[in-house]
Design a protein around this motif. Structure first.
Motif, mmCIF file in Angstrom:
data_model
loop_
_atom_site.group_PDB
_atom_site.id
_atom_site.type_symbol
_atom_site.label_atom_id
_atom_site.label_comp_id
_atom_site.label_asym_id
_atom_site.label_seq_id
_atom_site.Cartn_x
_atom_site.Cartn_y
_atom_site.Cartn_z
ATOM 1 N N MET A 1 0.819 -1.189 0.000
ATOM 2 C CA MET A 1 0.000 0.000 0.000
ATOM 3 C C MET A 1 0.867 1.258 0.000
ATOM 4 N N GLU A 2 2.078 1.158 0.522
ATOM 5 C CA GLU A 2 2.963 2.323 0.560
ATOM 6 C C GLU A 2 3.286 2.837 -0.839
ATOM 7 N N LYS A 3 3.464 1.909 -1.794
ATOM 8 C CA LYS A 3 3.744 2.329 -3.173
ATOM 9 C C LYS A 3 2.584 3.135 -3.734
ATOM 10 N N LEU A 4 1.359 2.660 -3.497
ATOM 11 C CA LEU A 4 0.177 3.361 -3.989
ATOM 12 C C LEU A 4 0.059 4.731 -3.331
ATOM 13 N N ILE A 5 0.279 4.805 -2.050
ATOM 14 C CA ILE A 5 0.201 6.096 -1.348
ATOM 15 C C ILE A 5 1.242 7.060 -1.911
ATOM 16 N N GLY A 6 2.430 6.572 -2.212
ATOM 17 C CA GLY A 6 3.457 7.413 -2.819
ATOM 18 C C GLY A 6 3.009 7.977 -4.152
ATOM 19 N N ILE A 7 2.345 7.163 -4.950
ATOM 20 C CA ILE A 7 1.825 7.629 -6.240
ATOM 21 C C ILE A 7 0.741 8.676 -6.014
ATOM 22 N N ILE A 8 -0.174 8.401 -5.113
ATOM 23 C CA ILE A 8 -1.276 9.333 -4.828
ATOM 24 C C ILE A 8 -0.729 10.686 -4.388
ATOM 25 N N GLU A 9 0.275 10.669 -3.541
ATOM 26 C CA GLU A 9 0.848 11.919 -3.026
ATOM 27 C C GLU A 9 1.431 12.796 -4.132
ATOM 28 N N ASN A 10 1.786 12.199 -5.262
ATOM 29 C CA ASN A 10 2.301 12.973 -6.394
ATOM 30 C C ASN A 10 1.207 13.766 -7.106
ATOM 31 N N TYR A 11 -0.064 13.383 -6.886
ATOM 32 C CA TYR A 11 -1.150 13.964 -7.673
ATOM 33 C C TYR A 11 -2.220 14.702 -6.877
ATOM 34 N N VAL A 12 -2.265 14.534 -5.587
ATOM 35 C CA VAL A 12 -3.294 15.219 -4.802
ATOM 36 C C VAL A 12 -2.651 16.069 -3.715
ATOM 37 N N GLU A 17 -3.254 12.347 6.707
ATOM 38 C CA GLU A 17 -2.647 11.070 6.352
ATOM 39 C C GLU A 17 -3.554 10.356 5.346
ATOM 40 N N ILE A 18 -2.971 9.820 4.308
ATOM 41 C CA ILE A 18 -3.743 9.063 3.329
ATOM 42 C C ILE A 18 -3.931 7.656 3.870
ATOM 43 N N THR A 19 -5.196 7.288 4.079
ATOM 44 C CA THR A 19 -5.534 5.992 4.668
ATOM 45 C C THR A 19 -6.389 5.176 3.706
ATOM 46 N N ARG A 20 -6.587 3.918 4.059
ATOM 47 C CA ARG A 20 -7.362 2.977 3.237
ATOM 48 C C ARG A 20 -8.791 3.435 2.984
ATOM 49 N N ASP A 21 -9.379 4.155 3.919
ATOM 50 C CA ASP A 21 -10.800 4.494 3.821
ATOM 51 C C ASP A 21 -11.091 5.732 2.976
ATOM 52 N N LEU A 28 -10.203 12.852 -1.611
ATOM 53 C CA LEU A 28 -8.915 13.310 -2.134
ATOM 54 C C LEU A 28 -9.060 14.294 -3.286
ATOM 55 N N GLY A 29 -10.256 14.385 -3.864
ATOM 56 C CA GLY A 29 -10.494 15.345 -4.943
ATOM 57 C C GLY A 29 -9.689 15.067 -6.199
ATOM 58 N N LEU A 30 -9.501 13.809 -6.519
ATOM 59 C CA LEU A 30 -8.708 13.429 -7.684
ATOM 60 C C LEU A 30 -9.411 13.859 -8.967
ATOM 61 N N SER A 31 -8.730 14.606 -9.809
ATOM 62 C CA SER A 31 -9.311 15.075 -11.079
ATOM 63 C C SER A 31 -9.193 13.981 -12.137
ATOM 64 N N SER A 32 -9.928 14.154 -13.226
ATOM 65 C CA SER A 32 -9.873 13.196 -14.338
ATOM 66 C C SER A 32 -8.472 13.132 -14.938
ATOM 67 N N ILE A 56 -13.746 3.883 -10.746
ATOM 68 C CA ILE A 56 -15.181 3.813 -10.465
ATOM 69 C C ILE A 56 -15.468 2.545 -9.669
ATOM 70 N N LYS A 57 -14.824 1.470 -10.068
ATOM 71 C CA LYS A 57 -15.015 0.176 -9.397
ATOM 72 C C LYS A 57 -14.377 0.158 -8.002
ATOM 73 N N TYR A 58 -13.170 0.681 -7.906
ATOM 74 C CA TYR A 58 -12.429 0.703 -6.643
ATOM 75 C C TYR A 58 -12.402 2.151 -6.152
ATOM 76 N N LYS A 59 -13.340 2.518 -5.331
ATOM 77 C CA LYS A 59 -13.551 3.917 -4.945
ATOM 78 C C LYS A 59 -12.605 4.415 -3.851
ATOM 79 N N THR A 60 -12.091 3.505 -3.028
ATOM 80 C CA THR A 60 -11.228 3.926 -1.925
ATOM 81 C C THR A 60 -9.777 3.508 -2.171
ATOM 82 N N VAL A 61 -8.906 4.119 -1.432
ATOM 83 C CA VAL A 61 -7.481 3.788 -1.522
ATOM 84 C C VAL A 61 -7.270 2.307 -1.182
ATOM 85 N N GLY A 62 -7.946 1.831 -0.164
ATOM 86 C CA GLY A 62 -7.806 0.435 0.254
ATOM 87 C C GLY A 62 -8.285 -0.551 -0.801
#
Length: 70
Positions: A1-12, A17-21, A28-32, A56-62
């Motif tokens: 999950m740390e890899k995904l959080i690192g990617i997310i932090e580059n864009y939002v 703290e970025i958590t699973r929920d 997070l307000g992720l744009s298209s 759309i299918k996987y709505k949360t970080v977790g």
């Protein structure tokens, strides 16, 4: 999950703290545009087929982390 959080932090810009929920769109307000960019980075990092529609299918970080790590 740390890899995904690192990617997310580059864009939002998220102050907490970025958590699973957290939801990509609501919390997070992720744009298209950022979604498309993240998809490419996820494909490279995880070696898995990822599409923008997966957000759309996987709505949360977790949910996305579970999908990517499966």
């Amino acid at each position: 999950m740390e890899k995904l959080i690192g990617i997310i932090e580059n864009y939002v810009e998220y102050d907490g703290e970025i958590t699973r929920d957290l939801r990509f769109k609501g919390d997070l307000g992720l744009s298209s545009f950022d979604t498309v960019c993240m998809v490419e980075e996820m494909k490279n990092e995880f070696g898995k087929k990822v599409e923008p529609s997966d957000f759309i299918k996987y709505k949360t970080v977790g949910e996305m982390a579970d999908f990517l790590e499966a």
